[in-house]
Design an enzyme around this catalytic site. Structure first.
Site, mmCIF file in Angstrom:
data_model
loop_
_atom_site.group_PDB
_atom_site.id
_atom_site.type_symbol
_atom_site.label_atom_id
_atom_site.label_comp_id
_atom_site.label_asym_id
_atom_site.label_seq_id
_atom_site.Cartn_x
_atom_site.Cartn_y
_atom_site.Cartn_z
ATOM 1 N N ASP A 56 25.768 47.681 -16.093
ATOM 2 C CA ASP A 56 26.209 48.439 -17.264
ATOM 3 C C ASP A 56 26.670 47.436 -18.319
ATOM 4 O OD1 ASP A 56 28.699 47.559 -16.539
ATOM 5 O OD2 ASP A 56 29.509 49.523 -16.068
ATOM 6 N N SER A 57 27.039 47.901 -19.482
ATOM 7 C CA SER A 57 27.346 46.998 -20.590
ATOM 8 C C SER A 57 28.827 46.662 -20.674
ATOM 9 C CB SER A 57 26.933 47.655 -21.897
ATOM 10 O OG SER A 57 27.739 48.803 -22.100
ATOM 11 N N GLY A 58 29.635 47.336 -19.890
ATOM 12 C CA GLY A 58 31.072 47.147 -19.977
ATOM 13 C C GLY A 58 31.744 48.185 -20.857
ATOM 14 N N GLY A 59 30.948 48.893 -21.655
ATOM 15 C CA GLY A 59 31.500 49.855 -22.608
ATOM 16 C C GLY A 59 32.374 50.924 -21.958
ATOM 17 N N PHE A 60 31.869 51.491 -20.876
ATOM 18 C CA PHE A 60 32.583 52.607 -20.251
ATOM 19 C C PHE A 60 33.975 52.187 -19.770
ATOM 20 C CE2 PHE A 60 33.712 55.261 -16.592
ATOM 21 C CZ PHE A 60 33.650 56.513 -17.166
ATOM 22 N N ASP B 173 27.648 50.727 -25.720
ATOM 23 C CA ASP B 173 27.801 51.984 -26.458
ATOM 24 C C ASP B 173 29.275 52.361 -26.464
ATOM 25 O OD1 ASP B 173 28.018 52.512 -23.754
ATOM 26 O OD2 ASP B 173 27.178 54.520 -23.894
ATOM 27 N N GLN C 98 24.106 59.417 -26.498
ATOM 28 C CA GLN C 98 25.455 59.995 -26.559
ATOM 29 C C GLN C 98 25.354 61.315 -27.321
ATOM 30 O OE1 GLN C 98 28.176 59.151 -24.993
ATOM 31 N NE2 GLN C 98 27.626 57.129 -24.180
ATOM 32 N N GLY D 137 28.061 59.512 -21.292
ATOM 33 C CA GLY D 137 29.106 60.398 -21.794
ATOM 34 C C GLY D 137 29.164 61.747 -21.096
ATOM 35 N N ASP E 173 23.662 56.659 -10.631
ATOM 36 C CA ASP E 173 24.634 55.804 -9.952
ATOM 37 C C ASP E 173 25.943 56.565 -9.926
ATOM 38 O OD1 ASP E 173 25.419 55.228 -12.896
ATOM 39 O OD2 ASP E 173 27.013 54.316 -11.722
ATOM 40 N N CYS F 35 21.818 62.982 10.819
ATOM 41 C CA CYS F 35 21.820 61.664 10.178
ATOM 42 C C CYS F 35 21.474 60.558 11.171
ATOM 43 C CB CYS F 35 23.186 61.399 9.549
ATOM 44 S SG CYS F 35 23.281 59.810 8.693
ATOM 45 N N CYS G 267 22.151 57.243 10.622
ATOM 46 C CA CYS G 267 22.906 56.019 10.338
ATOM 47 C C CYS G 267 23.701 55.580 11.575
ATOM 48 C CB CYS G 267 23.836 56.234 9.141
ATOM 49 S SG CYS G 267 25.478 56.857 9.583
ATOM 50 N N CYS H 111 26.696 57.717 12.731
ATOM 51 C CA CYS H 111 26.357 59.002 13.345
ATOM 52 C C CYS H 111 25.646 58.841 14.692
ATOM 53 C CB CYS H 111 25.482 59.823 12.398
ATOM 54 S SG CYS H 111 26.363 60.333 10.905
ATOM 55 N N HIS I 64 27.596 55.482 6.165
ATOM 56 C CA HIS I 64 27.064 56.843 6.318
ATOM 57 C C HIS I 64 26.837 57.523 4.967
ATOM 58 C CE1 HIS I 64 26.498 61.030 7.203
ATOM 59 N NE2 HIS I 64 27.429 61.258 6.287
#
Ligand SMILES: [Zn+2]
Length: 373
Positions: A91-95, A145, A188, A215, A265, A303, A305, A308, A334
């Site tokens: 990510d750009s760091g904006g958030f 952004d 946005q 956003g 994500d 599952c 994994c 499990c 899991h």
């Protein structure tokens, strides 16, 4: 090899496809585990790969502060640093910076902020954000952004969106093209249909390798989020990947896939894994609950994994009660595995035009014996 997206199958607005990158091919729709500081918390890179994850995410804000972009570059880039030769999106760091509140000052050119770690002063502009991600060797770079705060008025949202669009054009100009690498723009526009459509059109005019929808999942609720996807996705080019940032629960993922989103994500599966919350085919459980103490069955019978297939749920409960490190490790494993399983099922359902049936049966499973909250 150019970075490109190949659709394979569609089912309604949903699509299954392949994302070709410098670091490998990604099947979509895809869920990207969050590796904030160059690690998916509580997981080895091998364990993350074993869940079927093909691409992970890193956070520029955290990585630029610690260990710093120069150091990551000197240590061979993020792929080598994190033992993840596959694709990485940063990510750009904006958030994160927008969430710093009083610790940051926004101006037309960029944002100045103080580190949450030591109070040191830093600056991020669209150009600097692109350069940092270049130093990380990120496969997919995100533009800087302004993540518009929720709630905001129409006028505030419009001003904020317009700023993000100007920054997006500057990021595009600053991005150094390399074979198989990509720059994504971010739509946005808050909860306003026309602003979302205008933002999507502005980004398409600039031209990006992929388009993110930002956003959302900031308190507007699932119905509004889906309405905003409906207002946005039709305005995005069909031949480019679409990425819904920071989303979500398994139910959110299904709704967004049905609306044509390809990439996701979210910290939910990893954060929940550290706090004893299990996402399963039968719903969400808190493993600290005393009712699991004598449970000899698996956490999720469906599952495959290690948590499990090799442990009784009574053992997992015990690990959390004793605050053993292995508890978060196994449950994160899991949860990530389960998220990957859902995405695999959705991809397969799109390919066989059975997405709505598959969505209904997944949702019926979650309602079976889930706890609430
Ligand atoms: Zn499992």
């Amino acid at each position: 090899m150019n970075f490109h997206f190949t659709p394979i199958a569609t089912d309604g607005a949903a699509r299954a496809g392949l994302l070709h990158t410098a670091h490998g091919t990604v099947e979509t729709p895809v869920f990207m585990p969050v590796g904030t500081a160059g690690t998916v918390k509580a997981m080895t890179a091998d364990a993350v790969r074993s869940t079927g994850a093909s691409i992970i995410l890193g956070n520029t804000y955290h990585l630029m502060l610690r260990p710093g972009a120069d150091r990551i570059e000197a240590l061979g880039g993020l792929h080598r640093f994190a033992d993840w030769p596959g694709p990485i999106l940063t990510d750009s760091g904006g958030f994160q910076i927008m969430s710093l509140g009083a610790l940051r000052t926004l101006d037309a050119d960029g944002v100045t902020f103080r580190s949450h770690l030591d109070g040191s002063k830093h600056r991020l502009t669209p150009e600097i954000a692109v350069h940092l991600q270049d130093q990380f060797d990120s496969t997919i770079t995100m533009v800087l952004d302004e993540c518009t705060k929720f709630p905001s008025t129409y006028a505030e949202t419009e001003t904020s969106m317009a700023l993000s669009m100007r920054w997006a054009a500057r990021a595009r100009a600053a991005f150094r093209p390399r074979d198989g690498y990509a720059l994504f723009g971010i739509v946005q526009g808050g909860i306003f249909h026309d602003l979302r459509a205008r933002s999507a059109a502005a980004l398409t005019d600039i031209g990006f390798d992929g388009y993110a929808i930002g956003g959302l999942a900031v308190g507007e609720g699932q119905a509004m989020m889906n309405a905003m996807l409906d207002a946005t996705v039709p305005h995005l080019p069909v031949d480019r990947p679409r990425y819904l940032m920071g989303v979500g629960t398994p139910d959110d993922l299904i709704g967004a896939v049905q609306r044509g989103v390809d990439m996701f994500d979210c910290v939910i599966p990893t954060r929940a894994g550290r706090t004893a919350r299990a996402y399963t085919s039968r719903g969400v459980f808190n493993l600290r609950n005393a009712r699991f103490a004598d449970d000899t069955g698996p956490l999720d019978p469906a599952c495959a994994c290690p948590a499990c297939t090799r442990h009784a749920v009574g053992y997992l409960h015990h690990l959390f009660r004793c605050e053993e490190i292995l508890g978060p490790m196994l449950l994160t494993w899991h949860n990530i595995f389960y998220y990957q399983t859902i995405m695999k099922e959705l991809r397969s359902a799109i390919s066989t035009s059975t997405l709505s049936q598959r969505a209904a049966s997944l949702r019926a499973g979650w309602a079976e014996i889930a706890e609430h909250g």
